[in-house]
Design an enzyme around this catalytic site. Structure first.
Site, mmCIF file in Angstrom:
data_model
loop_
_atom_site.group_PDB
_atom_site.id
_atom_site.type_symbol
_atom_site.label_atom_id
_atom_site.label_comp_id
_atom_site.label_asym_id
_atom_site.label_seq_id
_atom_site.Cartn_x
_atom_site.Cartn_y
_atom_site.Cartn_z
ATOM 1 N N GLU A 9 0.912 -1.166 -0.473
ATOM 2 C CA GLU A 9 -0.260 0.038 0.023
ATOM 3 C C GLU A 9 0.920 1.609 -0.239
ATOM 4 O O GLU A 9 1.845 1.164 0.558
ATOM 5 C CB GLU A 9 -0.726 -0.155 1.208
ATOM 6 C CG GLU A 9 -1.833 1.193 1.037
ATOM 7 C CD GLU A 9 -2.932 0.934 2.214
ATOM 8 O OE1 GLU A 9 -4.089 1.493 2.532
ATOM 9 O OE2 GLU A 9 -1.930 0.663 3.505
ATOM 10 N N GLY A 30 2.624 2.615 11.251
ATOM 11 C CA GLY A 30 2.303 2.044 12.192
ATOM 12 C C GLY A 30 1.493 0.579 11.534
ATOM 13 O O GLY A 30 2.200 -0.796 12.344
ATOM 14 N N ALA A 31 1.039 -0.236 11.274
ATOM 15 C CA ALA A 31 0.856 -1.903 10.337
ATOM 16 C C ALA A 31 0.021 -1.548 9.559
ATOM 17 O O ALA A 31 -0.501 0.068 8.793
ATOM 18 C CB ALA A 31 -0.145 -2.105 11.418
ATOM 19 N N MET A 32 -0.657 -2.367 8.547
ATOM 20 C CA MET A 32 -0.840 -2.449 7.686
ATOM 21 C C MET A 32 -1.499 -3.825 7.701
ATOM 22 O O MET A 32 -1.272 -5.126 7.986
ATOM 23 C CB MET A 32 0.002 -2.992 6.410
ATOM 24 C CG MET A 32 -0.617 -3.050 5.177
ATOM 25 S SD MET A 32 -1.292 -1.801 4.433
ATOM 26 C CE MET A 32 -3.003 -2.491 3.171
ATOM 27 N N GLU A 33 -2.821 -3.638 6.632
ATOM 28 C CA GLU A 33 -3.997 -4.540 7.133
ATOM 29 C C GLU A 33 -4.079 -5.504 5.518
ATOM 30 O O GLU A 33 -4.584 -6.751 5.877
ATOM 31 C CB GLU A 33 -5.460 -3.935 6.893
ATOM 32 C CG GLU A 33 -5.656 -3.126 5.658
ATOM 33 C CD GLU A 33 -5.122 -1.984 5.377
ATOM 34 O OE1 GLU A 33 -5.776 -0.787 4.799
ATOM 35 O OE2 GLU A 33 -4.431 -1.415 6.418
ATOM 36 N N HIS A 62 -7.255 -2.393 15.301
ATOM 37 C CA HIS A 62 -7.618 -1.364 14.355
ATOM 38 C C HIS A 62 -7.999 -2.079 12.160
ATOM 39 O O HIS A 62 -8.293 -1.786 11.323
ATOM 40 C CB HIS A 62 -7.083 0.196 13.875
ATOM 41 C CG HIS A 62 -6.733 0.714 12.734
ATOM 42 N ND1 HIS A 62 -7.174 2.257 12.783
ATOM 43 C CD2 HIS A 62 -6.700 0.541 11.276
ATOM 44 C CE1 HIS A 62 -7.525 2.726 11.795
ATOM 45 N NE2 HIS A 62 -6.656 1.665 11.104
ATOM 46 N N GLU A 63 -5.895 -2.968 12.740
ATOM 47 C CA GLU A 63 -5.783 -2.959 11.371
ATOM 48 C C GLU A 63 -7.039 -5.155 11.450
ATOM 49 O O GLU A 63 -7.224 -4.643 9.693
ATOM 50 C CB GLU A 63 -4.396 -4.454 11.369
ATOM 51 C CG GLU A 63 -3.494 -3.016 11.441
ATOM 52 C CD GLU A 63 -3.832 -2.317 10.843
ATOM 53 O OE1 GLU A 63 -3.940 -2.175 9.746
ATOM 54 O OE2 GLU A 63 -3.225 -1.044 11.292
ATOM 55 N N GLU A 117 -10.084 4.317 6.505
ATOM 56 C CA GLU A 117 -9.299 4.460 7.737
ATOM 57 C C GLU A 117 -10.176 5.262 8.949
ATOM 58 O O GLU A 117 -10.074 4.971 9.715
ATOM 59 C CB GLU A 117 -8.585 5.367 7.278
ATOM 60 C CG GLU A 117 -7.395 4.716 6.334
ATOM 61 C CD GLU A 117 -6.973 3.728 6.879
ATOM 62 O OE1 GLU A 117 -6.414 3.176 7.740
ATOM 63 O OE2 GLU A 117 -6.136 2.735 5.956
#
Length: 845
Positions: free
Chosen positions: A121, A253-256, A289-290, A312
């Site tokens: 992404e 921070g993180a990726m889904e 969140h993810e 988001e």
């Protein structure tokens, strides 16, 4: 500037076969990708970036091709339209930018090792395989991986592995999904796993540099989050697995990624025996969140990047909904009020800010969309308003219908509003349009004029701004029964104030609960009445007053000097969110005083008055078992204030704690460790101590300990030590690029380090751009600068350096906005400095 076209219009992929042979040692890979799809015209283009194409076949026939690097394009002329099979052979280099396919580095037992991971992404899948690298271009994927494998290594991808033949790892076919969600990783990993009630296999993976116990917390939160979302969404989790992977080098921070969520180590791993509650809350909300994205973003994906907020904003709201259900004693919505809300309000008050829903006019603008204060925080606040408006049952039913209608496909904001509107019977779209399509928000002015209570709205700016006569549909949420539900006009006359006041029996207030995205400005009559009842206000209401005063003061609509004598009314609060707002507002006074001046001494005395009683009660450690959560969360604000105030008792006690634990600093209680270390560096720091702590930072694997060390080290008052730290900025073995922004911000915000840090970034901008320029957070370096600089000289230097970069689409909006931020602060300080300093001095006279 390259013409911006969408390749999906001419070619719609249906299925990819991707084979990659990766050579870690030489940082190279060979690839063969087969794409089955539908061509609507004979001339099509695929995305590729930095791939060396060696052969292209269509339906088995070799064809010629053309590379257009400006458009990241591989242009093909097909022998026919309709269904075609395209085979492409290529090779490329692994990146070191934390984008595409890249190595993550870590040390274990003194040996430098690596694992390979991906980050696709927004549009970096094209660096790994030719594709239509657009969110609408969903397809299924078969992935096969070969690499220079060593015994005991683990291989992960979106789907479970189905077999290994001749060193090639084959994975199950994915569901229909977007290219940016494809992910894989391999290396020497450890893991823990469990299974949800519905049979989903959940795993947490990390390098062996971490104790295995540090994976437990994430495993529990991940399992329970999936179970919660399955119930809340009325929709089963769509895949057989959900793996969470901590990467040592990670830009965001993180990726889904669907089925293989990747995280920065700080946002997945923690020591269950010694981690501060705020850190646990952050890790929990990031995981939730993810995993919220696995439905909202992965199962149903925005059609184009202009609807990024669909992903988001919704996940940002749902992280709080989930964790509030999983850990109700945390009162996590209070954290939303003290973190997301002020961030959104401050950013959204600058002229030129993007709306939540924003058009994309150039590919380079896509990464610039990820403005956390707007797309995440403001968007989440809009959805919180919707949730309050329609209720949870309608929200859940609407989401169920939304997922059923668009699963494995794409959607727009209008599709979501339609589903929620049908479920609730309300015109959600009409209300939300004014909030999502327009930038900014209004200030609601409440005033008594000629005995009449009047309310009005006008766009709120910190600094100059063009309102363009914007209006919003504002939920007023008043404590007076005669106030309308919505304010959609520029102004209204509510009625005779004395009659309203007598009937209600309490002071008039707006935005009860602080859910509407507005600032409220009360006139003298109304504010005086509220302050007379301040001890009857709940924590959210007190936070709201302090929050609005800070914003109104920054906007020069209320004098900071007027706020100063009001602060002491809130100094005895035991609410962490009130203390957060109080000290955020008090911190704004620091911009008016010079370091080591008499004015700063007076400000420190004000901090002493605000914090002294609370410090005596809370101290450095709990004095009772099972200390209330509010006290745990309040203590950091009080300790920070006490140390800034040069509280002799606090300084001496912190030094004693340090001496008693100097053989094992990591064992210091995580709740207060940062302040013990900061105090030692600031008040007792010698060269030997700085060297010791820097070596601890390099060796540490615990992310919260590393953060505490960074906070302490960047507070040093020694110029030689500051120079030494800056010399390590480009040394990835000491400070990883992913962590550089925090180090830079710490030194820039240190009056002793500001000049050296400012000089460094101007000198090394090209290196910084080459190192992290592809990162969606790259522009936040400019944001950091704008949040700190405050003199006319610095403004001139900012303009001289960044104005030539305005032509870069990825930087244009950020530079333009941040110039206004600094201009506004310079003007504010020049106009109010004397009055603020006099107001602080007057407290002690």
């Amino acid at each position: 500037m390259a013409e911006f076209t969408r390749f999906y219009n001419n070619f719609q992929p249906q299925h990819y076969d991707i084979y990659l042979d990766i050579d870690r040692q030489n940082k190279q890979f060979n690839g063969q990708t087969t794409i089955l799809g539908n061509a609507t015209v004979p001339e099509i283009a695929l995305h590729q970036k930095n791939l060396v194409i060696t052969a292209v076949k269509v339906d088995g026939q070799t064809i010629t091709y053309k590379i257009d690097s400006a458009q990241d394009a591989l242009h093909l002329v097909l022998p026919k339209t309709g269904t075609v099979k395209i085979d492409i052979i290529y090779h490329a280099t692994l990146t070191d930018t934390m984008m595409g396919i890249y190595p993550s580095y870590y040390d274990i037992n003194g040996r430098k090792q690596q694992i390979i991971g991906t980050q696709f992404e927004t549009n970096f899948a094209r660096q790994a395989f030719p594709s239509i690298d657009e969110p609408e271009a969903k397809a299924t994927f078969d992935l096969a991986l070969k690499f220079d494998e060593q015994p005991g290594e683990t291989v992960l991808a979106n789907m479970p592995e189905k077999r290994v033949d001749n060193g090639v790892h084959y994975f199950d076919t994915t569901v229909r999904m977007s290219t940016y969600l494809v992910a894989f990783a391999f290396g020497e990993l450890q893991h823990l796993e469990t299974t949800t009630a519905s049979g989903v296999k959940v795993g947490v993976y990390a390098t062996k540099a971490h104790p295995v116990k540090n994976l437990n917390f994430a495993l529990d939160i991940a399992k329970r989050s999936i179970e919660f979302f399955e119930t809340f969404y009325h929709t089963p989790y769509p895949l057989p697995q959900s793996n969470q992977l901590a990467l040592p080098d990670f830009s965001a921070g993180a990726m889904e990624n669907w089925g293989l969520v990747t995280y920065r180590e700080a946002y997945l791993l923690l020591d269950p025996d010694n981690t501060a509650l705020p850190t646990k809350q952050v890790v929990a909300t990031v995981i939730a969140h993810e995993l919220a994205h696995q439905w909202f973003g992965d199962l149903v994906t925005m059609k184009w990047w202009d609807d990024l907020w669909l992903n988001e904003s919704f996940a940002n709201m749902m992280e709080y909904v989930a964790i509030d259900a999983l850990a109700p004693d945390w009162h996590i919505w209070e954290t939303f009020q003290s973190s997301d809300v002020p961030a959104a309000l401050r950013r959204d008050a600058t002229d030129g800010v993007q709306p939540v829903h924003v058009q994309v006019n150039h590919p380079d603008e896509i990464d610039a969309l990820f403005d956390p204060a707007i797309v995440y925080a403001k968007g989440a606040r809009m959805l919180v308003m919707v949730r309050a408006l329609i209720g949870d049952e309608a929200l859940r039913q609407g989401l169920k219908a939304y997922f059923a209608a668009h699963q494995y496909g794409n959607a727009t904001g209008a599709d979501l509003w339609r589903a929620l509107g049908e479920a609730s019977g309300q015109d959600v779209s009409a209300i939300m349009g004014s909030w999502l399509e327009q930038p900014g928000y209004p200030v609601i002015t409440a005033e008594v004029i000629d005995g009449q209570l009047k309310l009005s709205q006008k766009q709120f700016f910190i600094g100059d701004g063009q309102s363009e006569s914007r209006l919003w549909q504002v939920p007023l949420t008043s404590n007076y029964a005669d106030i309308p539900t919505l304010l959609s006009e520029p102004s209204i006359n509510v009625g005779d104030y004395q009659s309203l006041r007598q009937a209600a029996g309490v002071p008039f207030r707006l935005n009860i609960g602080n859910n509407a995205h507005v600032v409220v400005s009360y006139d003298e009559t109304l504010l005086k009445d509220i302050l007379a009842y301040d001890n009857q206000l709940d924590a959210i209401s007190q936070l709201q007053l302090l929050q609005d005063w800070r914003l109104l003061s920054e906007a020069n609509q209320m004098s900071y000097a007027k706020v100063v004598p009001l602060l002491k009314q809130f100094g005895d609060s035991h609410s962490d969110i009130v203390n957060n707002a109080l000290y955020r507002l008090a911190s704004g006074l620091k911009q008016f005083v010079a370091p080591d001046s008499d004015a700063e001494k007076n400000l420190k005395q004000l901090y002493h008055q605000l914090s002294q009683d609370q410090f005596e009660q809370l101290g450095w450690a709990p004095t009772i078992p099972n200390e209330p959560v509010a006290d745990q969360l309040t203590r950091p604000y009080i300790l920070s204030a006490a140390l800034y105030a040069d509280n002799k008792v606090a300084i001496a006690q912190a030094h004693e704690i340090f001496i008693a634990n100097q053989e094992d600093l990591m064992a210091l209680t995580a709740d207060t460790r940062a302040f013990v270390l900061l105090n030692e560096v600031t008040n007792y720091g010698k060269t030997q101590l700085i060297d010791q702590l820097l070596s601890h930072y390099v060796a540490a694997t615990d992310a919260s300990y590393k953060q505490d060390l960074r906070l302490a080290l960047t507070s040093t008052q020694d110029h030689d030590m500051i120079r030494k730290i800056i010399q390590e900025f480009k040394n990835a073995d000491v400070i990883k690029p992913q962590d550089l922004r925090g180090w830079f911000a710490g030194l820039l915000n240190n009056s002793r380090g500001e000049q050296l840090a400012w000089d460094w970034i101007r000198k090394e901008w090209s290196w910084l751009e080459a190192t992290v320029g592809g990162d969606m957070e790259f522009t936040s370096f400019i944001t950091v600068i704008a949040n700190i600089l405050k003199t006319p000289e610095r403004l001139d230097e900012f303009n001289n350096f960044f104005t030539p970069k305005l032509s870069q689409p990825a930087l244009t909006r950020e530079i333009t906005m941040d110039r206004r931020v600094i201009e506004t602060r310079v003007t504010l300080v020049e106009n109010e400095k004397k009055q603020v300093i006099d107001a602080i001095r007057a407290i002690f006279n």
